[in-house]
Design a protein around this motif. Sequence first.
Motif, PDB file in Angstrom:
ATOM      1  N   ALA A 154       1.465  -1.003   0.040  1.00  0.00           N
ATOM      2  CA  ALA A 154       0.296  -0.014  -0.078  1.00  0.00           C
ATOM      3  C   ALA A 154       0.623   1.641   0.277  1.00  0.00           C
ATOM      4  O   ALA A 154       0.510   2.482  -0.624  1.00  0.00           O
ATOM      5  CB  ALA A 154      -0.515  -0.548   0.768  1.00  0.00           C
ATOM      6  N   ARG A 155       2.026   1.567   0.631  1.00  0.00           N
ATOM      7  CA  ARG A 155       2.539   2.163   1.108  1.00  0.00           C
ATOM      8  C   ARG A 155       3.743   2.497  -0.309  1.00  0.00           C
ATOM      9  O   ARG A 155       3.297   3.772  -1.243  1.00  0.00           O
ATOM     10  CB  ARG A 155       3.975   2.170   2.278  1.00  0.00           C
ATOM     11  N   MET A 156       3.977   2.056  -1.029  1.00  0.00           N
ATOM     12  CA  MET A 156       5.253   2.134  -1.911  1.00  0.00           C
ATOM     13  C   MET A 156       4.085   1.946  -3.480  1.00  0.00           C
ATOM     14  O   MET A 156       4.298   3.186  -4.442  1.00  0.00           O
ATOM     15  CB  MET A 156       5.486   0.459  -2.330  1.00  0.00           C
ATOM     16  N   SER A 157       2.924   1.783  -3.334  1.00  0.00           N
ATOM     17  CA  SER A 157       1.848   2.555  -4.948  1.00  0.00           C
ATOM     18  C   SER A 157       0.977   3.339  -4.563  1.00  0.00           C
ATOM     19  O   SER A 157       1.546   4.513  -5.321  1.00  0.00           O
ATOM     20  CB  SER A 157       0.427   1.034  -4.685  1.00  0.00           C
ATOM     21  N   ALA A 158       0.805   3.846  -2.897  1.00  0.00           N
ATOM     22  CA  ALA A 158       0.120   5.430  -3.220  1.00  0.00           C
ATOM     23  C   ALA A 158       1.784   5.870  -3.537  1.00  0.00           C
ATOM     24  O   ALA A 158       1.530   7.453  -3.485  1.00  0.00           O
ATOM     25  CB  ALA A 158       0.558   5.279  -1.103  1.00  0.00           C
TER      26      ALA A 158
ATOM     27  N   LEU B 293       3.575  10.097  -6.934  1.00  0.00           N
ATOM     28  CA  LEU B 293       4.738  10.721  -7.542  1.00  0.00           C
ATOM     29  C   LEU B 293       4.100  10.966  -8.747  1.00  0.00           C
ATOM     30  O   LEU B 293       4.494  12.541  -9.403  1.00  0.00           O
ATOM     31  CB  LEU B 293       6.019   9.642  -7.826  1.00  0.00           C
ATOM     32  N   GLY B 294       2.969  10.625  -9.743  1.00  0.00           N
ATOM     33  CA  GLY B 294       2.358  10.417 -10.586  1.00  0.00           C
ATOM     34  C   GLY B 294       2.154  11.642 -10.773  1.00  0.00           C
ATOM     35  O   GLY B 294       1.885  12.792 -11.913  1.00  0.00           O
ATOM     36  N   PHE B 295       1.362  12.189  -9.268  1.00  0.00           N
ATOM     37  CA  PHE B 295       0.659  13.715  -9.703  1.00  0.00           C
ATOM     38  C   PHE B 295       1.407  14.545  -9.678  1.00  0.00           C
ATOM     39  O   PHE B 295       0.787  15.699 -10.050  1.00  0.00           O
ATOM     40  CB  PHE B 295      -0.243  13.599  -8.412  1.00  0.00           C
ATOM     41  N   ALA B 296       2.265  14.412  -8.839  1.00  0.00           N
ATOM     42  CA  ALA B 296       3.497  14.776  -8.389  1.00  0.00           C
ATOM     43  C   ALA B 296       4.206  16.112  -9.961  1.00  0.00           C
ATOM     44  O   ALA B 296       4.121  17.015 -10.285  1.00  0.00           O
ATOM     45  CB  ALA B 296       4.890  15.040  -7.459  1.00  0.00           C
ATOM     46  N   PHE B 297       4.551  15.095 -10.852  1.00  0.00           N
ATOM     47  CA  PHE B 297       4.687  15.371 -11.825  1.00  0.00           C
ATOM     48  C   PHE B 297       4.028  16.518 -12.605  1.00  0.00           C
ATOM     49  O   PHE B 297       3.862  16.895 -13.411  1.00  0.00           O
ATOM     50  CB  PHE B 297       4.888  13.942 -13.020  1.00  0.00           C
ATOM     51  N   PHE B 298       2.278  15.691 -12.680  1.00  0.00           N
ATOM     52  CA  PHE B 298       1.243  16.794 -13.514  1.00  0.00           C
ATOM     53  C   PHE B 298       0.765  17.904 -13.413  1.00  0.00           C
ATOM     54  O   PHE B 298       1.402  19.119 -13.700  1.00  0.00           O
ATOM     55  CB  PHE B 298      -0.208  15.523 -13.319  1.00  0.00           C
ATOM     56  N   PHE B 299       1.409  18.166 -12.024  1.00  0.00           N
ATOM     57  CA  PHE B 299       1.187  19.255 -11.545  1.00  0.00           C
ATOM     58  C   PHE B 299       2.905  19.893 -11.993  1.00  0.00           C
ATOM     59  O   PHE B 299       2.484  21.350 -11.993  1.00  0.00           O
ATOM     60  CB  PHE B 299       1.140  19.319  -9.709  1.00  0.00           C
TER      61      PHE B 299
END
Length: 370
Positions: A314-318, A323-329
């Motif tokens: 769970a922790r690593m998937s989150a 990080l994916g959303f961080a890339f988007f922003f």
Amino acid sequence: MSAPSWFRLGGIERYVLGQQARSLAVALGVIGALIMLIDFVEISRGVGSDVDLSAPRILGLMLLKSPAVILQLAPFVFLFGTLGAYVALNRRSELVAMRAAGVSAWRFVLPAAGAALLAGVVTIAALNPLASYADGLFQRERTRLSGSAAPEQAAAIWLREGDDQRQMIIRADSQDRANARLLGVSFFIYIADGRGGRTFAERIDARSAALSAGSWRLVDAVGARVGERGVRYATLDLRSSLADEEAFERFARPQSTPIWSLPAQIERIENAGFSSTGYRLRLHQLMATPLVFAAMSILAAAFSLRLLRLGDLARMSAAAVILGFAFFFVNQASAAFGSAEVIAPFVAAWLPPVLTLLAALTLLVYTEDG
């Protein structure tokens, strides 16, 4: 002629790619369904509040708008799809068996990244022109249905044309598309002064101006040169370098311009004297799309492989999702800086995916090779 050994895919690589493809299809279906649902509600509350639209008509508008939004969020398809595929392989202990058999993670991560890179090429070469065309149709249809065409025609119109010897700045209060005329027109004419600069020479105001056969036909015009009295003309012809449609067509927004049309559109906008920053940024963003897909795929795989050792699913998937959303922003912020010309469009478009790819490769190297 057989393919090189490094290019041929073994049974393991084909199996992992098949699992990834199925997971990507599920991610695309879920994200696409959410986007279409949101667009359906938005159109029904927006355009549907101005005019009475049936459900099939709203559905048709949604199908025109949604593809462009789905392509914009396609990096998340590769992030969630690849993450889901490798997490599923972990849960079934298949990755554990592969690693125990001495199979390097590079054997199935690099083919997955290559497939994502190829999907990015197909996206910008084939899917982007279709989505851009549909988005353009949606924008025009929404304008027509909402009744905003009249205010747009009433808005001031600016054009610029000329050559090394003469430049004309044209301002019109409105346009009459039905009769291909500009109304309430002012022509500001500048002449080259021989020192590389421009000197204001003449202003001409006219009730209307029609562009045809390489010249402007001005009706009920008044012209005045610098230091001279104004002269009235019933009709007056001024030579023009504009094509007929350029005076009556607004430039399509960058999101509605296919990648194959962007270079010509950029040249056309610059020749007309306007800034092409938004279009250059859009061109570089589209060209960087394959790199974005590959970076997301490697990032998701790198976090999934760490599950083998850390055991914290769970922790690593989150962390991968964050990080994916961080890339988007970061990508959106970089695009905003590029649009404002704070940084060059090339840097604004390529820097976020390059940094993401380098971070993903670093994490994968650290996980796999220590």
